[in-house]
Design an enzyme around this catalytic site. Structure first.
Site, PDB file in Angstrom:
ATOM      1  CD  GLU A  26       3.550  -1.834  10.461  1.00 11.20           C
ATOM      2  OE1 GLU A  26       2.819  -2.841  10.406  1.00 11.20           O
ATOM      3  OE2 GLU A  26       3.385  -0.834   9.725  1.00 11.20           O
ATOM      4  CE  LYS A  74      15.033  -7.886  -1.690  1.00  7.62           C
ATOM      5  NZ  LYS A  74      14.581  -8.914  -2.611  1.00  7.62           N
ATOM      6  CG  HIS A  85      12.509  -2.590  18.491  1.00  4.65           C
ATOM      7  ND1 HIS A  85      12.657  -1.551  17.603  1.00  4.65           N
ATOM      8  CD2 HIS A  85      12.294  -3.696  17.733  1.00  4.65           C
ATOM      9  CE1 HIS A  85      12.542  -2.019  16.366  1.00  4.65           C
ATOM     10  NE2 HIS A  85      12.326  -3.306  16.416  1.00  4.65           N
ATOM     11  CG  ASP A 137     -10.843  -7.155  -9.315  1.00  2.00           C
ATOM     12  OD1 ASP A 137     -10.303  -7.000  -8.194  1.00  2.00           O
ATOM     13  OD2 ASP A 137     -11.433  -6.244  -9.903  1.00  2.00           O
ATOM     14  CB  SER A 180      -3.424  -4.056   7.478  1.00  5.47           C
ATOM     15  OG  SER A 180      -3.141  -2.705   7.238  1.00  5.47           O
ATOM     16  CG  HIS A 197       5.892  12.571  11.848  1.00  6.58           C
ATOM     17  ND1 HIS A 197       5.842  12.998  10.543  1.00  6.58           N
ATOM     18  CD2 HIS A 197       7.083  11.940  11.973  1.00  6.58           C
ATOM     19  CE1 HIS A 197       6.949  12.654   9.919  1.00  6.58           C
ATOM     20  NE2 HIS A 197       7.723  12.011  10.754  1.00  6.58           N
TER      21      HIS A 197
END
Lengths: 227, 509
Positions: free
Chosen positions: B238, B315, B287, B88, B153, B58
């Site tokens: 990320e 922001k 983390h 382009d 990426s 998921h």
């Protein structure tokens, strides 16, 4: 222990957890304040009525909304770092408990600073059927520790990474193979404390609970003798 | 043939949008299965390894095959050349390669679940569980899938940076570049610098698993914590990669839907996004607060993480400031933007709670973390995604959606995601750990509520699919755009001609 429809933290079983609860209340107050500010000004902006397409900058207000959040963050960081250094500032504890995580159970080894291992116990989860209401929280044996005694807990693992935690005591330490992580806890009341493994460790990750009973020192030594 | 050898940025953008939409449904299906397992006590799927595989897949599908392709590949490819006045992208054929690499990548990921026991490691793939703890080829397939997605990426990032620096129309200095283009530029730089670290980390895991190296294996002198440092050095940028394009898109939607020529404080917005990008590289260990880091280290990471709240707050306040002196149009895309502002703020604030290493001890790896990141992703990135889809759908296709249905779909999704993820805060505070296939009975109520909410969200996105089909079939052609001339991408026909610019547009101050 948790309760049905619980909204907040479990009742604290150690002094540090009490401080965590107070700190969380303090932080919640601030973030609810910030959220209210944002919502109120958002709604007022939509209802404002005046139109000025040239309203695209404002040096003073931009300065203010940079500085004020920074000051608020410092307000939060002060107690946060104070708490961090408080919990890591441990005094000598005579009691050492080694916690070893396995797939999928915990084992404990009790010793004092200067002795051999006095006792060890493996704690497997009781089968889910018939555990009635305390499903997934009960183990066949459980750890007992004396209250009001600083205990040094060293957490490690035998195979993969697990995490040993007791939310009501405010402690959590990853059980990493090849590493000893130290937790310091002083239980403040006689009670049963429950926790569950907190790092994914395979198929039965949900089924290796932690059970800890806070007892008086004589009861603790009786338990040690029995093992 | 036109589609396999696509070199037109609009065609490639369309390919990314379609592939991302398909993957989005795959990820949503997995999320519904997860919530079905957790809707009741006891086992539903009957196989907890399968549950772990679902949770892992998921995350991978939603991050690498839905959010990134749609926001960067889809909207980035479609809008960046149009907004710059460029014919382009700088490297059209490389652009095509980036897209098509995602197909084998997704195939490898799905194969990883289909062979052996599947990769039940969580999207973080920590060893030793992913090394000695997962014999068989599943994790190897997943690693190769990440390799290909990473290359895709990375090449895309090179393409965007080259385009944005070199193909701007004369007169478009960097401070005149639209905010979405800035967002994509910063995202591309983040990708460029963080993906190689992920590639290194997972390649070392691959060799540990297959070639007897011992980077993370204690018995050979290695350290599992090394993997965590390397993974999160990628992993934290990320998550900013996932949200920065959303920031840019929201700025555009708000500016256009409030008839302001630009958002409040454009320069502040640019600096804020750049600060978030830079700071995102120095906060990764938040983390890892429970792995046994040094106290001073934890103190540093707590403080550095809190600093990121300042540019993010700038922001949010600037978007709110844009609403003052505006004439809000209350169109569906405007509602998505308002929902974004409110819910992303809420998610960011729970992030502030988690940034405290002391408090994080109690909340790490609980549902509080799950609630936090779903608020900023499911309600941040995904709201930006859906709002932008509604907003630019007429440009991309030349036909319009039913605005009444679009508003209904917004409200359904809003209600659904909030019912799903708000109770997770309670579960986390009460102590329910993450990645659990079953839970003690006390956690039943909020889990059931959350599962109900997930069905509401599912209905909402199925309705969106129907809306798009209806729009394409009913063919209500676009007559013109009512946006100001600051939105260069809307000065085109709908859809734009294959060669969008026959000569360079001119910029007037």
């Amino acid at each position: 222990m948790m309760s049905w429809c619980q909204l907040g933290f479990q009742d604290a079983g150690s002094y540090f957890m009490e401080e965590f609860i107070y700190f969380h209340d303090f932080t919640m107050m601030i973030i609810l304040g910030v959220l209210s500010y944002v919502v109120v000004f958002l709604v007022l902006g939509l209802l404002s009525g005046w139109v000025d397409s040239g309203f695209v900058e404002g040096q003073l207000i931009e300065f203010m909304w940079t500085i004020f959040p920074a000051l608020i963050l410092i307000q939060i960081a002060f107690p946060s770092l104070l708490l961090l250094y408080l919990i890591e500032d441990f005094s000598k504890s005579f009691l050492v408990c080694k916690v070893i995580g396995h797939q999928w159970y915990w084992s404990y080894e009790i010793k004092t600073e200067s002795s051999e291992i006095l006792a060890s116990v493996d704690c497997y989860m009781l089968p889910r059927e018939g555990a009635f209401g305390m499903r997934l929280l009960l183990t066949d044996e459980f750890l007992m520790l004396p209250i009001n005694v600083p205990v040094r807990i060293l957490v490690t693992s035998d195979d993969v990474i697990h995490s040993w935690t007791l939310p009501s005591l405010g402690i959590k330490g990853d059980a990493v193979p090849g590493r000893l992580n130290q937790l310091n806890v002083t239980l403040s009341r006689k009670a049963m404390f429950y926790g569950q493994c907190s790092e994914i460790c395979g198929a039965n990750h949900s089924f290796m609970p932690v059970m800890l009973m806070g007892v008086t020192s004589p009861q603790f030594f009786m338990w040690l003798d029995r093992l | 043939m036109k589609w396999s050898g696509a070199t037109n940025h609009k065609d490639i953008g369309t390919l990314y949008l379609l592939a991302g939409a398909w993957a989005g449904f795959v990820g949503a299906a997995m999320s519904v299965l997860i919530r079905l397992e957790l809707a009741q006590c006891g086992s539903f799927l009957g196989n907890d390894q399968l549950y772990n595989v679902l949770v892992t897949a998921h995350a991978f599908v939603m991050i690498f095959f839905m959010v990134m392709p749609v926001l960067i590949g889809g909207f980035g490819n479609w809008l960046v050349p149009l907004m710059l006045g460029a014919p382009d992208m700088a490297f059209p054929r490389l652009n095509n390669l980036s897209f098509w690499f995602l197909m084998p990548s997704l195939l490898l990921l799905l194969l990883s679940g289909a062979v052996e026991a599947g990769a039940g490691t969580g999207w973080t793939v920590y060893p030793p569980l992913s090394a000695a703890g997962h014999a068989g080829s599943s994790v190897d397939f997943a690693i190769f899938s990440l390799h290909l997605a990473g290359v895709s990426s990375l090449l895309g990032a090179v393409n965007f940076i080259s385009t944005i620096f070199n193909l701007r129309v004369f007169g478009m200095y960097l401070d005149l570049v639209p905010l979405f283009v800035w967002a994509v530029l910063l995202t591309a730089v983040l990708l460029l610098l963080s993906l190689p670290v992920l590639a290194g980390a997972i390649t070392m895991l691959l060799t540990d698993r297959n070639l007897n190296s011992c980077f993370y294996d204690v018995s050979g002198g290695g350290d599992p914590i090394l993997y965590q440092h390397l993974f999160w050095f990628f992993g934290h940028p990320e998550v900013y990669i996932l949200i920065l394009p959303g920031f840019g898109l929201i700025s555009h939607i708000i500016a256009q839907e409030t008839s302001k020529k630009e958002v409040f404080g454009v320069l502040g917005m640019i600096y804020a996004m750049a600060s978030i990008g830079v700071l995102g590289f120095v906060v990764w260990a938040h983390h890892m607060f429970t792995v046994g880091l040094d106290t001073d280290t934890r103190a540093y990471f707590t403080s550095a993480t809190m600093i990121i709240a300042v540019p993010t707050g700038i922001k949010i306040f600037s978007w709110v400031g844009t609403l003052y002196g505006s004439k809000p149009s209350y169109s569906p895309s405007f509602m998505w933007a308002l929902g974004f502002i409110f819910l992303f703020t809420l998610g960011g604030l729970t992030g502030i709670v988690l940034s405290n290493s002391s408090l994080d001890i109690v909340l790490h790896d609980t549902y509080y973390v799950v609630a936090h990141f779903h608020y900023v992703l499911s309600m941040g990135a995904v709201f930006a995604l859906l709002g932008s889809l509604i907003h630019w759908f007429p440009l991309f296709t030349g036909v319009t959606l039913n605005p009444v249905w679009a508003k209904a779909q917004f409200f359904t999704m809003f209600v659904g995601v909030n019912i799903t993820f708000f109770p997770m805060h309670f579960l986390g505070l009460a102590g329910m750990p993450r990645r659990y296939a079953d839970y003690p009975d006390f956690f039943f109520t909020w889990n059931m509520v959350a599962s109900m909410g997930s069905i509401v969200s599912l209905v909402s996105i199925l309705f969106l699919l129907f809306m798009i089909g209806e729009a394409l079939g009913s063919h209500r052609c676009v007559l013109g755009s009512k946006s100001l001339n600051t939105s260069l991408e809307l000065a085109h026909s709908c859809p734009p001609m294959t060669h969008s610019y026959s000569s360079c547009p001119s910029i007037y101050k």
